[in-house]
Design a protein around this motif. Structure first.
Motif, PDB file in Angstrom:
ATOM      1  N   GLY A  31      70.214 -13.840  20.300  1.00 12.91           N
ATOM      2  CA  GLY A  31      71.296 -13.418  21.211  1.00 12.91           C
ATOM      3  C   GLY A  31      71.705 -11.972  20.966  1.00 12.91           C
ATOM      4  N   LEU A  32      72.171 -11.323  22.015  1.00 10.11           N
ATOM      5  CA  LEU A  32      72.582  -9.928  21.895  1.00 10.11           C
ATOM      6  C   LEU A  32      74.063  -9.803  21.550  1.00 10.11           C
ATOM      7  N   ILE A  33      74.833 -10.854  21.754  1.00  8.37           N
ATOM      8  CA  ILE A  33      76.286 -10.713  21.701  1.00  8.37           C
ATOM      9  C   ILE A  33      76.900 -11.340  20.443  1.00  8.37           C
ATOM     10  N   PHE A 153      82.700 -11.402  35.157  1.00  8.17           N
ATOM     11  CA  PHE A 153      81.394 -11.392  34.480  1.00  8.17           C
ATOM     12  C   PHE A 153      80.232 -11.223  35.468  1.00  8.17           C
ATOM     13  N   ASP A 212      74.141 -18.062  31.847  1.00  5.05           N
ATOM     14  CA  ASP A 212      73.211 -17.432  30.891  1.00  5.05           C
ATOM     15  C   ASP A 212      72.045 -18.399  30.683  1.00  5.05           C
ATOM     16  N   LYS A 214      68.860 -18.294  30.227  1.00  6.80           N
ATOM     17  CA  LYS A 214      67.587 -17.945  29.590  1.00  6.80           C
ATOM     18  C   LYS A 214      67.025 -19.168  28.852  1.00  6.80           C
ATOM     19  N   ASP A 231      74.831 -22.746  24.250  1.00  8.61           N
ATOM     20  CA  ASP A 231      75.422 -21.417  24.470  1.00  8.61           C
ATOM     21  C   ASP A 231      76.377 -21.471  25.664  1.00  8.61           C
ATOM     22  N   ARG A 249      65.064 -14.357  36.804  1.00  5.09           N
ATOM     23  CA  ARG A 249      65.059 -13.096  36.050  1.00  5.09           C
ATOM     24  C   ARG A 249      64.305 -13.235  34.729  1.00  5.09           C
ATOM     25  N   GLU A 257      62.683  -8.770  29.279  1.00  3.73           N
ATOM     26  CA  GLU A 257      63.420  -7.539  29.616  1.00  3.73           C
ATOM     27  C   GLU A 257      63.207  -6.447  28.572  1.00  3.73           C
ATOM     28  N   GLN A 306      71.597  -7.298  36.317  1.00  2.00           N
ATOM     29  CA  GLN A 306      71.215  -6.965  34.944  1.00  2.00           C
ATOM     30  C   GLN A 306      70.704  -5.529  34.856  1.00  2.00           C
ATOM     31  N   ARG A 309      73.720  -3.403  34.780  1.00  2.00           N
ATOM     32  CA  ARG A 309      74.435  -3.487  33.495  1.00  2.00           C
ATOM     33  C   ARG A 309      73.726  -2.652  32.430  1.00  2.00           C
ATOM     34  N   TYR A 320      78.024  -1.274  25.056  1.00  2.00           N
ATOM     35  CA  TYR A 320      78.078  -2.745  25.164  1.00  2.00           C
ATOM     36  C   TYR A 320      76.898  -3.408  24.454  1.00  2.00           C
TER      37      TYR A 320
HETATM   38  C1  GN1 Z   1      73.686 -11.209  26.815  1.00  2.00           C
HETATM   39  O1  GN1 Z   1      73.947 -12.484  24.045  1.00  2.00           O
HETATM   40  P1  GN1 Z   1      73.008 -13.066  25.009  1.00  2.00           P
HETATM   41  O2  GN1 Z   1      71.610 -12.611  24.773  1.00  2.00           O
HETATM   42  O3  GN1 Z   1      73.136 -14.578  25.090  1.00  2.00           O
HETATM   43  C2  GN1 Z   1      74.645 -11.199  27.998  1.00  2.00           C
HETATM   44  C3  GN1 Z   1      73.979 -11.779  29.228  1.00  2.00           C
HETATM   45  C4  GN1 Z   1      72.758 -10.971  29.538  1.00  2.00           C
HETATM   46  C5  GN1 Z   1      71.821 -10.939  28.311  1.00  2.00           C
HETATM   47  C6  GN1 Z   1      70.663 -10.024  28.543  1.00  2.00           C
HETATM   48  C7  GN1 Z   1      78.183 -12.240  27.271  1.00  2.00           C
HETATM   49  O4  GN1 Z   1      73.377 -12.545  26.490  1.00  2.00           O
HETATM   50  O5  GN1 Z   1      74.863 -11.720  30.325  1.00  2.00           O
HETATM   51  O6  GN1 Z   1      72.085 -11.495  30.613  1.00  2.00           O
HETATM   52  O7  GN1 Z   1      72.531 -10.480  27.148  1.00  2.00           O
HETATM   53  N1  GN1 Z   1      75.837 -11.959  27.644  1.00  2.00           N
HETATM   54  C8  GN1 Z   1      77.045 -11.394  27.718  1.00  2.00           C
HETATM   55  O8  GN1 Z   1      69.734 -10.234  27.543  1.00  2.00           O
HETATM   56  O9  GN1 Z   1      77.229 -10.246  28.121  1.00  2.00           O
END
Ligand code: GN1
Ligand code: MG
Length: 352
Positions: A31-33, A153, A212, A214, A231, A249, A257, A306, A309, A320
């Motif tokens: 995860g990125l967040i 969001f 989300d 994925k 998640d 996506r 990505e 995306q 963003r 971010y």
């Molecule tokens: C973020 O953290 P993660 O990977 O679950 C983001 C999504 C984006 C994604 C792109 C809260 O998700 O909206 O699609 O990165 N989540 C937030 O990889 O901004």
């Protein structure tokens, strides 16, 4: 940005009684967040997460939503495998440490695994069906009871406005070097106009949407069947195009990505079909004709959002998403705009 070196403050482990040194703690997931760790002891396993407080400003709203959804599913769909949080020893869903933020613990679902890349149409079908079932099972839950965990969001209009603002106020050099991508974004701006029409269309229902979808947010069992979705931080009222679109996506192309070589980006027709069949196998009975007519659009909507963003973040010096290398968000935006063009090339064939 998720780094693997962040330490866990000891009061966190104490809050759940995990501090006796018997647990092995391993950074986990992609995860990125949020930050995620897996805790293992013999054949016991838990997931520990630190919620990104800059992104999720009201973590108690997440906890509220999870309780609401967990209780509803328990009552109406008791066989569904809902992964509820494991409360602290004091019975709280979250634990706060000043200077660090909010933490929570989940049971690790034994025998489950996640995948990072969709390799077969069967995986796409399974995941799409699970995300569809999730929303469908919650159709009669009053969405107005859910809290919005990230305001705006998936509000494409506001994301587009933020992008236009970054064109005025963003980093000067980055704006200059991104001129081609900026033009590409602007050339797709009718995607925003269509979103505005959707918002005004009473045939589009606000539903319980995951936001989300994925593949790594789906748990698979050893028979390669999807068991449930995880998640749930961004579960809140939304339109189905967010979930169906995010699967397009992230499942259509053989590369993610993160891929910088845009020649490798490709839209796989068999995966499109599998996503649609899986999602509609659950959702078709509840979607309106107007919603069904926007199935293809959902992919354009999410890929475009995306791209915006990532590009906005690049213009704003990666505040971010962070950047693991210079130009990271530029390359991600370029990747997403390429994917958008390749999907749009199928528009005539895949809309009726
Ligand atoms: C973020 O953290 P993660 O990977 O679950 C983001 C999504 C984006 C994604 C792109 C809260 O998700 O909206 O699609 O990165 N989540 C937030 O990889 O901004
Ligand atoms: Mg997420």
């Amino acid at each position: 940005m998720n780094t693997t070196t962040t330490p866990i403050p000891s009061p966190v482990l104490e809050a759940w009684g995990l501090h006796d040194g018997s647990w092995q703690i391993i950074p986990f997931g992609t995860g990125l967040i949020n930050h995620t760790w897996k805790l293992e002891r013999g054949n016991e396993a838990l997931i520990l997460q630190r919620i990104n407080h800059n992104v999720f400003k009201t973590p108690h709203d997440i906890a509220h939503n999870m309780t609401l959804i967990g209780d509803f599913l328990q009552q109406h769909h008791p066989s569904y495998h809902f992964v509820a949080v494991k409360p602290t020893l004091q019975g709280q869903p979250l634990f706060f440490v000043a200077g660090h933020g909010y933490y929570r613990v989940f049971p690790f679902v034994q025998g489950s695994h996640t995948i990072d890349v969709v390799n077969t149409p069967g995986q796409a079908f399974e995941a799409a069906r699970q995300f569809g079932l999730f929303t469908k099972m919650l159709t009669s839950l009053d969405v107005s009871k859910l809290r919005t965990t990230i305001p705006g969001f998936h509000d494409l209009t506001s994301r587009y406005q933020q992008f236009l603002k970054a064109l005025e106020t963003g980093d000067r050099d980055r704006r200059r070097d991104s001129a081609e991508l900026i033009q590409q974004v602007i050339s797709f701006s009718d995607i925003v106009t269509k979103f505005e029409a959707i918002r005004k269309n009473p045939d589009f229902k606000l539903r319980v949407i995951h936001h989300d979808t994925k593949i790594s947010n789906v748990l698979f069992n050893n028979e390669q069947k999807a068991v449930c979705v995880i998640d749930l931080d961004t579960v809140m009222p939304g339109y189905f195009i967010s979930d169906l679109g995010d699967m397009m996506r992230t499942y259509l192309s053989p590369v993610s990505e993160e891929e910088k070589d845009i020649e490798k980006i490709n839209v796989r027709a068999g995966f499109y079909k599998a996503i649609m069949e899986g999602y509609l196998s659950a959702m078709k009975p509840v979607l309106s004709q107007a919603e069904l007519d926007h199935a293809f659009y959902s992919g354009q909507f999410m890929i475009f959002m995306q791209a915006i963003r990532f590009l906005t973040d690049h213009l704003q010096n990666d505040v971010y998403y962070g950047a693991a290398y210079p130009g990271h968000n530029f390359h991600r935006a370029r990747n997403q705009l390429t994917l958008l063009s390749r999907l749009t090339a199928h528009e005539k064939d895949w809309t009726n």
